[in-house]
Design an enzyme around this catalytic site. Structure first.
Site, PDB file in Angstrom:
ATOM      1  N   PRO A   1      45.557  39.335  47.808  1.00  0.00           N
ATOM      2  CA  PRO A   1      46.344  39.310  49.044  1.00  0.00           C
ATOM      3  C   PRO A   1      45.874  40.435  49.965  1.00  0.00           C
ATOM      4  O   PRO A   1      45.823  41.588  49.546  1.00  0.00           O
ATOM      5  CB  PRO A   1      47.780  39.560  48.555  1.00  0.00           C
ATOM      6  CG  PRO A   1      47.647  40.177  47.204  1.00  0.00           C
ATOM      7  CD  PRO A   1      46.320  39.797  46.642  1.00  0.00           C
TER       8      PRO A   1
ATOM      9  N   ASN B   1      40.591  44.016  39.496  1.00  0.00           N
ATOM     10  CA  ASN B   1      40.434  44.004  40.950  1.00  0.00           C
ATOM     11  C   ASN B   1      39.838  45.344  41.408  1.00  0.00           C
ATOM     12  O   ASN B   1      40.091  46.375  40.805  1.00  0.00           O
ATOM     13  CB  ASN B   1      41.811  43.755  41.593  1.00  0.00           C
ATOM     14  CG  ASN B   1      41.827  43.936  43.097  1.00  0.00           C
ATOM     15  OD1 ASN B   1      42.577  44.748  43.622  1.00  0.00           O
ATOM     16  ND2 ASN B   1      41.005  43.194  43.804  1.00  0.00           N
ATOM     17  N   GLY B   2      39.054  45.284  42.484  1.00  0.00           N
ATOM     18  CA  GLY B   2      38.500  46.501  43.065  1.00  0.00           C
ATOM     19  C   GLY B   2      36.983  46.534  43.049  1.00  0.00           C
ATOM     20  O   GLY B   2      36.385  46.565  41.971  1.00  0.00           O
TER      21      GLY B   2
ATOM     22  N   CYS C   1      50.327  48.571  46.903  1.00  0.00           N
ATOM     23  CA  CYS C   1      50.022  48.910  48.293  1.00  0.00           C
ATOM     24  C   CYS C   1      50.141  50.421  48.502  1.00  0.00           C
ATOM     25  O   CYS C   1      51.181  51.012  48.214  1.00  0.00           O
ATOM     26  CB  CYS C   1      50.964  48.172  49.244  1.00  0.00           C
ATOM     27  SG  CYS C   1      50.561  48.506  50.966  1.00  0.00           S
TER      28      CYS C   1
ATOM     29  N   GLN D   1      53.247  36.794  47.289  1.00  0.00           N
ATOM     30  CA  GLN D   1      53.446  38.195  46.896  1.00  0.00           C
ATOM     31  C   GLN D   1      54.540  38.829  47.749  1.00  0.00           C
ATOM     32  O   GLN D   1      54.493  38.763  48.978  1.00  0.00           O
ATOM     33  CB  GLN D   1      52.161  39.014  47.060  1.00  0.00           C
ATOM     34  CG  GLN D   1      52.340  40.413  46.484  1.00  0.00           C
ATOM     35  CD  GLN D   1      51.189  41.355  46.760  1.00  0.00           C
ATOM     36  OE1 GLN D   1      50.979  41.784  47.885  1.00  0.00           O
ATOM     37  NE2 GLN D   1      50.425  41.680  45.734  1.00  0.00           N
TER      38      GLN D   1
ATOM     39  N   LYS E   1      51.089  43.154  40.656  1.00  0.00           N
ATOM     40  CA  LYS E   1      49.807  43.779  41.004  1.00  0.00           C
ATOM     41  C   LYS E   1      50.055  45.269  41.167  1.00  0.00           C
ATOM     42  O   LYS E   1      50.961  45.681  41.888  1.00  0.00           O
ATOM     43  CB  LYS E   1      49.253  43.177  42.301  1.00  0.00           C
ATOM     44  CG  LYS E   1      47.877  43.748  42.667  1.00  0.00           C
ATOM     45  CD  LYS E   1      47.152  42.896  43.705  1.00  0.00           C
ATOM     46  CE  LYS E   1      45.690  43.303  43.780  1.00  0.00           C
ATOM     47  NZ  LYS E   1      45.393  44.317  44.761  1.00  0.00           N
TER      48      LYS E   1
ATOM     49  N   ALA F   1      46.375  41.922  53.955  1.00  0.00           N
ATOM     50  CA  ALA F   1      47.077  41.836  55.237  1.00  0.00           C
ATOM     51  C   ALA F   1      46.091  41.543  56.364  1.00  0.00           C
ATOM     52  O   ALA F   1      45.058  42.190  56.489  1.00  0.00           O
ATOM     53  CB  ALA F   1      47.807  43.149  55.515  1.00  0.00           C
TER      54      ALA F   1
ATOM     55  N   GLY G   1      38.852  40.833  46.857  1.00  0.00           N
ATOM     56  CA  GLY G   1      39.490  41.016  48.156  1.00  0.00           C
ATOM     57  C   GLY G   1      38.468  41.272  49.244  1.00  0.00           C
ATOM     58  O   GLY G   1      37.888  40.344  49.794  1.00  0.00           O
ATOM     59  N   ARG G   2      38.203  42.561  49.518  1.00  0.00           N
ATOM     60  CA  ARG G   2      37.372  42.920  50.670  1.00  0.00           C
ATOM     61  C   ARG G   2      35.979  42.301  50.652  1.00  0.00           C
ATOM     62  O   ARG G   2      35.415  42.018  51.701  1.00  0.00           O
ATOM     63  CB  ARG G   2      37.281  44.450  50.776  1.00  0.00           C
ATOM     64  CG  ARG G   2      38.602  45.087  51.215  1.00  0.00           C
ATOM     65  CD  ARG G   2      38.542  46.597  51.270  1.00  0.00           C
ATOM     66  NE  ARG G   2      38.290  47.195  49.962  1.00  0.00           N
ATOM     67  CZ  ARG G   2      37.922  48.448  49.780  1.00  0.00           C
ATOM     68  NH1 ARG G   2      37.734  49.244  50.818  1.00  0.00           N
ATOM     69  NH2 ARG G   2      37.725  48.930  48.557  1.00  0.00           N
TER      70      ARG G   2
END
Length: 305
Positions: free
Chosen positions: A13, A197-198, A98, A67, A138, A15, A220-221
């Protein structure tokens, strides 16, 4: 609903990025599980009209997980009861990762990593009232220090079906390198599936799996400007230029469908990412920043890519 034996790929997820059009694109091109952008439980309960648009899902999204974030037990319960009425949602993920001050100042997101008892109560609340098939959490490796095993255990005891771990502490924000080996501490401490993740990309996905010893990967990114990353990980080879162009144009059409005319301006940030590494990218970006017409934009995308 999620076959962890196949090492599935999740879209993280994000933003402003993992909206419905983007999720629909990655769903068409290789991702297994999609998760909505983070939804504030307060916003859902008290300003629901605005927030409901963020809950819409694409036809292909199955399973689709929403989420939520928050720190008030009663508000989270109300948010879960609202989500129960939406048949198209398959699971609820609780954000304990977050790192942004706007969220942590409300004792939400990664602030909950400093109070594992409170975290457990909130996850238990979701589990107790949710009628969805999946409840997940998460989180990061810790707040200032690393204690992913304790956090994972707390989530498991509260009833989580699986957890996703970002390989940094809150203190690190997005600096340094994600620590996949520390994620393996979470994996070793629980019996439920763990998602790593990461900093995961097409080149290091196998290494991330072996170092974290996890059951799945969440990206993600690395997917921004490269939504074909999921195909590359699954097929073990690069996607050609023709398919990249097709994916970019598909994304543009999805933006128009969802946001109407506004989609043209919102899509610019994606085109800035898509054009990285291409010759004359700077002049292309300057040019598309001025385009407000759907046909002109489509034509410019076709010519450039």
């Amino acid at each position: 609903m999620i076959d962890f034996s196949k090492k599935p790929l999740f879209l993280a997820p994000m933003a402003g990025f993992s909206d419905l059009p983007f999720r629909n694109v990655v769903k068409k091109f290789g991702v297994d599980v999609t998760i909505s952008e983070m939804i504030s439980s307060n916003a859902l309960v008290y300003e629901s009209a605005k927030t409901l648009k963020m809950l819409e899902k694409a036809e292909l999204e199955k399973p689709f997980i929403v989420q939520i974030a928050g720190s008030d037990e009663e508000v989270i319960k109300k948010a879960v009861l609202m989500l129960n009425d939406m048949d198209f949602i398959d699971g609820i993920d609780f954000n304990c990762g977050c790192p942004v001050p706007k969220v942590t100042k409300q004792n939400a997101g990664s602030a909950l990593l400093e109070d594992l008892q409170k975290l457990k109560i909130l996850v238990s609340t979701i589990k107790k009232y949710s009628k969805k098939q999946l409840t997940s959490v998460k989180f990061r490796l810790g707040f200032n220090e690393k204690y992913p095993d304790k956090i994972a255990k707390a989530c498991e005891e509260a009833g989580a079906d699986f957890v996703s771990v970002h390989g940094r502490t809150r203190k690190e924000l997005y600096s340094g390198k994600a620590d996949w080996e520390s994620i393996s501490l979470a994996k070793q401490s629980v019996h439920i599936p763990v998602v790593a993740n990461g900093d995961i990309n097409a080149q290091n996905a196998n290494l991330a799996l072996s170092q974290s010893k996890c059951d799945a990967l969440m990206i993600g990114r690395a997917s921004i400007g490269k939504p074909w990353i999921f195909l590359e990980i699954k097929n073990g080879k690069s996607v050609d230029k023709a398919l990249k162009k097709q994916i970019i144009l598909t994304h543009f059409e999805e933006m128009l469908k969802h946001y109407k005319k506004q989609g043209i301006s919102i899509f610019r940030k994606h085109l800035h990412e898509y054009s990285k590494g291409y010759e004359a990218a700077t002049s292309f970006r300057n040019e598309i920043n001025q385009i407000n017409d759907e046909n002109s934009m489509r034509k410019r995308i076709e010519n450039f890519f």
